[in-house]
Scaffold this active site. Sequence first.
Site, PDB file in Angstrom:
ATOM      1  N   LYS A  32       0.852  -1.193   0.000  1.00  0.00           N
ATOM      2  CA  LYS A  32       0.000   0.000   0.000  1.00  0.00           C
ATOM      3  C   LYS A  32       0.888   1.242   0.000  1.00  0.00           C
ATOM      4  CE  LYS A  32      -2.196   1.704   3.787  1.00  0.00           C
ATOM      5  NZ  LYS A  32      -2.117   3.162   3.881  1.00  0.00           N
ATOM      6  N   ASP A  59      -3.477   4.346  -1.748  1.00  0.00           N
ATOM      7  CA  ASP A  59      -4.400   4.767  -0.692  1.00  0.00           C
ATOM      8  C   ASP A  59      -4.415   6.295  -0.592  1.00  0.00           C
ATOM      9  OD1 ASP A  59      -5.942   4.880   1.632  1.00  0.00           O
ATOM     10  OD2 ASP A  59      -4.282   4.359   2.955  1.00  0.00           O
ATOM     11  N   LYS A  61      -7.463   8.102  -0.788  1.00  0.00           N
ATOM     12  CA  LYS A  61      -8.743   8.491  -0.165  1.00  0.00           C
ATOM     13  C   LYS A  61      -9.327   9.758  -0.789  1.00  0.00           C
ATOM     14  CE  LYS A  61      -7.621   6.528   4.407  1.00  0.00           C
ATOM     15  NZ  LYS A  61      -6.174   6.261   4.354  1.00  0.00           N
ATOM     16  N   ASP A  64     -13.870  14.813  -3.172  1.00  0.00           N
ATOM     17  CA  ASP A  64     -13.988  16.134  -3.790  1.00  0.00           C
ATOM     18  C   ASP A  64     -15.272  16.121  -4.615  1.00  0.00           C
ATOM     19  OD1 ASP A  64     -13.383  18.695  -4.939  1.00  0.00           O
ATOM     20  OD2 ASP A  64     -11.257  18.277  -4.713  1.00  0.00           O
ATOM     21  N   THR A 119     -10.919   4.645  11.282  1.00  0.00           N
ATOM     22  CA  THR A 119     -10.858   4.010  12.607  1.00  0.00           C
ATOM     23  C   THR A 119     -10.465   5.013  13.694  1.00  0.00           C
ATOM     24  OG1 THR A 119      -8.707   3.175  11.891  1.00  0.00           O
ATOM     25  CG2 THR A 119     -10.492   1.592  11.959  1.00  0.00           C
ATOM     26  N   ARG A 212       3.309  -1.203  10.708  1.00  0.00           N
ATOM     27  CA  ARG A 212       4.430  -1.277  11.639  1.00  0.00           C
ATOM     28  C   ARG A 212       4.791  -2.663  12.140  1.00  0.00           C
ATOM     29  NH1 ARG A 212       1.785   3.572  14.820  1.00  0.00           N
ATOM     30  NH2 ARG A 212       0.032   2.502  13.837  1.00  0.00           N
TER      31      ARG A 212
HETATM   32  O1  C5P Z   1       1.216   0.485  11.218  1.00  0.00           O
HETATM   33  P1  C5P Z   1      -0.234   0.065  11.054  1.00  0.00           P
HETATM   34  O2  C5P Z   1      -0.398  -1.431  10.841  1.00  0.00           O
HETATM   35  O3  C5P Z   1      -1.113   0.603  12.146  1.00  0.00           O
HETATM   36  O4  C5P Z   1      -0.661   0.755   9.684  1.00  0.00           O
HETATM   37  C1  C5P Z   1      -1.993   0.735   9.217  1.00  0.00           C
HETATM   38  C2  C5P Z   1      -2.084   1.422   7.907  1.00  0.00           C
HETATM   39  O5  C5P Z   1      -3.451   1.496   7.544  1.00  0.00           O
HETATM   40  C3  C5P Z   1      -1.559   2.858   7.864  1.00  0.00           C
HETATM   41  O6  C5P Z   1      -1.013   3.098   6.562  1.00  0.00           O
HETATM   42  C4  C5P Z   1      -2.797   3.700   8.083  1.00  0.00           C
HETATM   43  O7  C5P Z   1      -2.708   4.959   7.461  1.00  0.00           O
HETATM   44  C5  C5P Z   1      -3.860   2.850   7.372  1.00  0.00           C
HETATM   45  N1  C5P Z   1      -5.235   3.060   7.830  1.00  0.00           N
HETATM   46  C6  C5P Z   1      -5.614   2.887   9.158  1.00  0.00           C
HETATM   47  N2  C5P Z   1      -6.922   3.086   9.539  1.00  0.00           N
HETATM   48  C7  C5P Z   1      -7.846   3.442   8.623  1.00  0.00           C
HETATM   49  C8  C5P Z   1      -7.480   3.613   7.284  1.00  0.00           C
HETATM   50  C9  C5P Z   1      -6.145   3.402   6.926  1.00  0.00           C
HETATM   51  O8  C5P Z   1      -4.788   2.527  10.001  1.00  0.00           O
HETATM   52  N3  C5P Z   1      -9.099   3.577   8.994  1.00  0.00           N
END
Ligand code: C5P
Length: 244
Positions: A32, A59, A61, A64, A119, A212
């Site tokens: 992503k 991604d 998002k 507009d 989230t 992460r």
């Molecule tokens: O590091 P981690 O596993 O928390 O990363 C989650 C990824 O998903 C990040 O790139 C974050 O921007 C994305 N994301 C999220 N929650 C959302 C939409 C996207 O954590 N609702």
Amino acid sequence: MENPVIIALDFENGKKAKKFLSAFEGHAPYVKVGMELFYAEGAPFIYWLKERNFQVFLDLKLHDIPTTVNKAMKVLGSLSIDMVNVHAAGGTSMMKAAKEGLISSGSSHTKLIAVTQLTSTNERMLYDELLIQHTTVKECATHYAMLAKNCGLDGVVCSAQETKGIKEACGSSFLSITPGIRPSGSDIHDQARTATPKAAAEAGVDYMVIGRSITKSEQPVDMYETIVKEWRDAYAYNNRQTFA
Ligand code: C5P
């Protein structure tokens, strides 16, 4: 589902992302690319990934007016990406315009998905800031998913806790892409509502977006494979099928 993990390349530039991906020689996982990396590197980085057979979820998002989103999707579709998204909060005209833009780019394989409620949005924000009342985040996510489905989109980004309700409302083939996934016992960082790969598979999640837990791991390839295995074992158990 052959490959349920999408690795979030949350790096500040292409050099760091490429260094991380060099450990995955021969794997070419689904990745992503979010706003930070895309704004830093632009289309050339996407070409670099596609030339090396990575599947790419861009991604960005989009949110507009319909015409602007339609034209932007026409450009993004020409990058040959595998998945791209818009905010369902942009409304049905905007989602339909996004779909039309993608089709007119000639990219028939690109999945278009909608973000339901981030989230990071909680009920206080929904009621007091956005003035969306008489509902819950979960109900709102399901409602947005139904709108997206009616506009011809392929699925939604949602939390694993919302997947079951969304699949019931929109059908099992409507994709559920979920961030906030953490292997059992690992650091949840700033994610409020997390699920393990096993719980995600049991909930019917199609793709887990994981950042992460993999990118900050000492052994990212081993961590990636452990997560894929945990998901596949649970998925196979639930569906009584095996993977080659
Ligand atoms: O590091 P981690 O596993 O928390 O990363 C989650 C990824 O998903 C990040 O790139 C974050 O921007 C994305 N994301 C999220 N929650 C959302 C939409 C996207 O954590 N609702």
